[in-house]
Design a protein around this motif. Sequence first.
Motif, mmCIF file in Angstrom:
data_model
loop_
_atom_site.group_PDB
_atom_site.id
_atom_site.type_symbol
_atom_site.label_atom_id
_atom_site.label_comp_id
_atom_site.label_asym_id
_atom_site.label_seq_id
_atom_site.Cartn_x
_atom_site.Cartn_y
_atom_site.Cartn_z
ATOM 1 N N ILE A 162 -11.065 -4.442 -0.922
ATOM 2 C CA ILE A 162 -9.622 -4.612 -0.775
ATOM 3 C C ILE A 162 -9.314 -6.097 -0.650
ATOM 4 O O ILE A 162 -9.810 -6.767 0.258
ATOM 5 N N GLY A 163 -8.523 -6.635 -1.557
ATOM 6 C CA GLY A 163 -8.096 -8.022 -1.467
ATOM 7 C C GLY A 163 -7.191 -8.243 -0.258
ATOM 8 O O GLY A 163 -6.548 -7.308 0.224
ATOM 9 N N ALA A 164 -7.160 -9.472 0.240
ATOM 10 C CA ALA A 164 -6.374 -9.773 1.443
ATOM 11 C C ALA A 164 -4.889 -9.482 1.232
ATOM 12 O O ALA A 164 -4.230 -8.890 2.099
ATOM 13 N N GLU A 165 -4.345 -9.878 0.081
ATOM 14 C CA GLU A 165 -2.922 -9.635 -0.180
ATOM 15 C C GLU A 165 -2.639 -8.139 -0.344
ATOM 16 O O GLU A 165 -1.605 -7.638 0.099
ATOM 17 N N ALA A 166 -3.582 -7.425 -0.971
ATOM 18 C CA ALA A 166 -3.410 -5.979 -1.136
ATOM 19 C C ALA A 166 -3.425 -5.280 0.223
ATOM 20 O O ALA A 166 -2.658 -4.339 0.458
ATOM 21 N N MET A 167 -4.280 -5.749 1.149
ATOM 22 C CA MET A 167 -4.322 -5.151 2.481
ATOM 23 C C MET A 167 -3.006 -5.393 3.218
ATOM 24 O O MET A 167 -2.493 -4.508 3.916
ATOM 25 N N THR A 168 -2.434 -6.578 3.053
ATOM 26 C CA THR A 168 -1.127 -6.863 3.665
ATOM 27 C C THR A 168 -0.063 -5.895 3.143
ATOM 28 O O THR A 168 0.753 -5.361 3.907
ATOM 29 N N ASP A 169 -0.089 -5.649 1.825
ATOM 30 C CA ASP A 169 0.871 -4.716 1.233
ATOM 31 C C ASP A 169 0.646 -3.289 1.729
ATOM 32 O O ASP A 169 1.602 -2.554 1.998
ATOM 33 N N LEU A 170 -0.609 -2.899 1.857
ATOM 34 C CA LEU A 170 -0.917 -1.547 2.325
ATOM 35 C C LEU A 170 -0.486 -1.343 3.774
ATOM 36 O O LEU A 170 -0.002 -0.269 4.145
ATOM 37 N N MET A 171 -0.651 -2.368 4.605
ATOM 38 C CA MET A 171 -0.218 -2.257 6.001
ATOM 39 C C MET A 171 1.296 -2.114 6.089
ATOM 40 O O MET A 171 1.815 -1.334 6.893
ATOM 41 N N ALA A 172 2.008 -2.850 5.233
ATOM 42 C CA ALA A 172 3.468 -2.708 5.198
ATOM 43 C C ALA A 172 3.868 -1.336 4.682
ATOM 44 O O ALA A 172 4.811 -0.710 5.183
ATOM 45 N N LEU A 173 3.146 -0.837 3.685
ATOM 46 C CA LEU A 173 3.438 0.471 3.119
ATOM 47 C C LEU A 173 3.192 1.580 4.141
ATOM 48 O O LEU A 173 3.954 2.551 4.223
ATOM 49 N N ALA A 174 2.131 1.439 4.934
ATOM 50 C CA ALA A 174 1.816 2.447 5.951
ATOM 51 C C ALA A 174 2.920 2.552 7.000
ATOM 52 O O ALA A 174 3.148 3.622 7.568
ATOM 53 N N LYS A 175 3.617 1.438 7.245
ATOM 54 C CA LYS A 175 4.718 1.467 8.206
ATOM 55 C C LYS A 175 5.971 2.101 7.620
ATOM 56 O O LYS A 175 6.810 2.615 8.350
ATOM 57 N N ALA A 176 6.095 2.039 6.297
ATOM 58 C CA ALA A 176 7.310 2.534 5.645
ATOM 59 C C ALA A 176 7.246 4.012 5.284
ATOM 60 O O ALA A 176 8.271 4.684 5.218
ATOM 61 N N LEU A 177 6.036 4.534 5.031
ATOM 62 C CA LEU A 177 5.883 5.917 4.576
ATOM 63 C C LEU A 177 5.449 6.831 5.709
ATOM 64 O O LEU A 177 4.849 6.392 6.689
ATOM 65 N N ASP A 178 5.736 8.116 5.543
ATOM 66 C CA ASP A 178 5.181 9.116 6.450
ATOM 67 C C ASP A 178 3.665 9.165 6.262
ATOM 68 O O ASP A 178 3.159 8.842 5.180
ATOM 69 N N PRO A 179 2.922 9.586 7.299
ATOM 70 C CA PRO A 179 1.463 9.601 7.176
ATOM 71 C C PRO A 179 0.953 10.400 5.976
ATOM 72 O O PRO A 179 0.025 9.974 5.287
ATOM 73 N N GLY A 180 1.561 11.568 5.727
ATOM 74 C CA GLY A 180 1.114 12.371 4.592
ATOM 75 C C GLY A 180 1.367 11.679 3.271
ATOM 76 O O GLY A 180 0.519 11.692 2.368
ATOM 77 N N ASP A 181 2.544 11.042 3.138
ATOM 78 C CA ASP A 181 2.866 10.313 1.907
ATOM 79 C C ASP A 181 1.942 9.119 1.724
ATOM 80 O O ASP A 181 1.529 8.811 0.600
ATOM 81 N N PHE A 182 1.624 8.440 2.834
ATOM 82 C CA PHE A 182 0.728 7.286 2.731
ATOM 83 C C PHE A 182 -0.668 7.728 2.290
ATOM 84 O O PHE A 182 -1.302 7.097 1.444
ATOM 85 N N ARG A 183 -1.150 8.835 2.855
ATOM 86 C CA ARG A 183 -2.475 9.327 2.474
ATOM 87 C C ARG A 183 -2.498 9.724 0.996
ATOM 88 O O ARG A 183 -3.461 9.434 0.279
#
Length: 340
Positions: A162-183
């Motif tokens: 996982i690239g550093a910038e991609a991880m930053t985006d994923l962390m932001a996405l995890a905060k925006a989506l419901d857990p099931g949608d994120f998974r």
Amino acid sequence: MKLAGVQAARYFAKPEPERMGLLIFGADAMRVALRRQEVIAALIGPEGEAEMRLTRIPAADLRKDGAALMDAVKAVGFFPGPRVAFVEDATDTLAPTIKAAVDDWRPGDAQIIVTAGSLTAKSALRKIFEPHSNAYAIGIYDDPPSREEIEDTLKKAGLHQIGAEAMTDLMALAKALDPGDFRQTVEKIALYKFNDPTPLAPADVVACTPATIEAEVDDVLNIVAEGRAGELGPMMRRIEGQGVQPVALAIAALRHFRGLHFAASDPGGPGAGLQRMRPPVFGPRRDRMQRQAQAWGMFRLEDALKLLIETDLTLRSASRAPQMAVMERALIRLAMMARR
């Protein structure tokens, strides 16, 4: 005993089979269900349910048959391995029945796992599990997942680079989506990167992120924000032919320019502002919006918002002016403003 935070996340991933039981409670039924699935799978393994080492008891069934839980806890399985007696959607009215099974539990019996909705500190179910020396109670709240939880989800999906910038985006996405949608999004990313040895990049995250605005409308907004007025007419004909309503276009334009204003007015600069936006902005779209915010500046964006609000009010009024023409005129004016 109560578990929370990192301790709870680690227990879900690696539970202790010798424990008497576990209570999982929380207002978000999806979050509770995901954690329950995780802990049961870790306890009995992938073949546990097929080997009849899992007994599901809905709360309604337990109310009709109070002995069902005790029978499931004491039953001797045909296959070797840990067993689980799972009570779903319990309430405090079932506390006496569950307490009887807890008090009679002995080593070698099936582990008792109970899920419930939101419970107060004085809940009868919590009073069974929290003081017990051989059981755990874990509350699931609406807090965003930690980096460790996100990394664990990625690892389970087979994503390791996982690239550093991609991880930053994923962390932001995890905060925006419901857990099931994120998974589900992570699983989609894993399929997207199947047999691809390169590290996950922001563009990969964007390609798999659920879309919130139609691509054609997004294209129109970028044309306007970047001052490419000559390209606006053909795009307007296209989205009009696809049935996009002027009011919907006005709402999307307001959302886009409010985002630009939010970024441009951040004390740390547009980049810092975009990082704090909710819902999050990812990869190439984030870079594009950053360039747009820098080019417009905070004060010109305030003028743009005034124009869009006036246009939106006109569209919602009793005016007989052709609505799409009114919206197109406003967008042309914005595109001309961007070129100054």
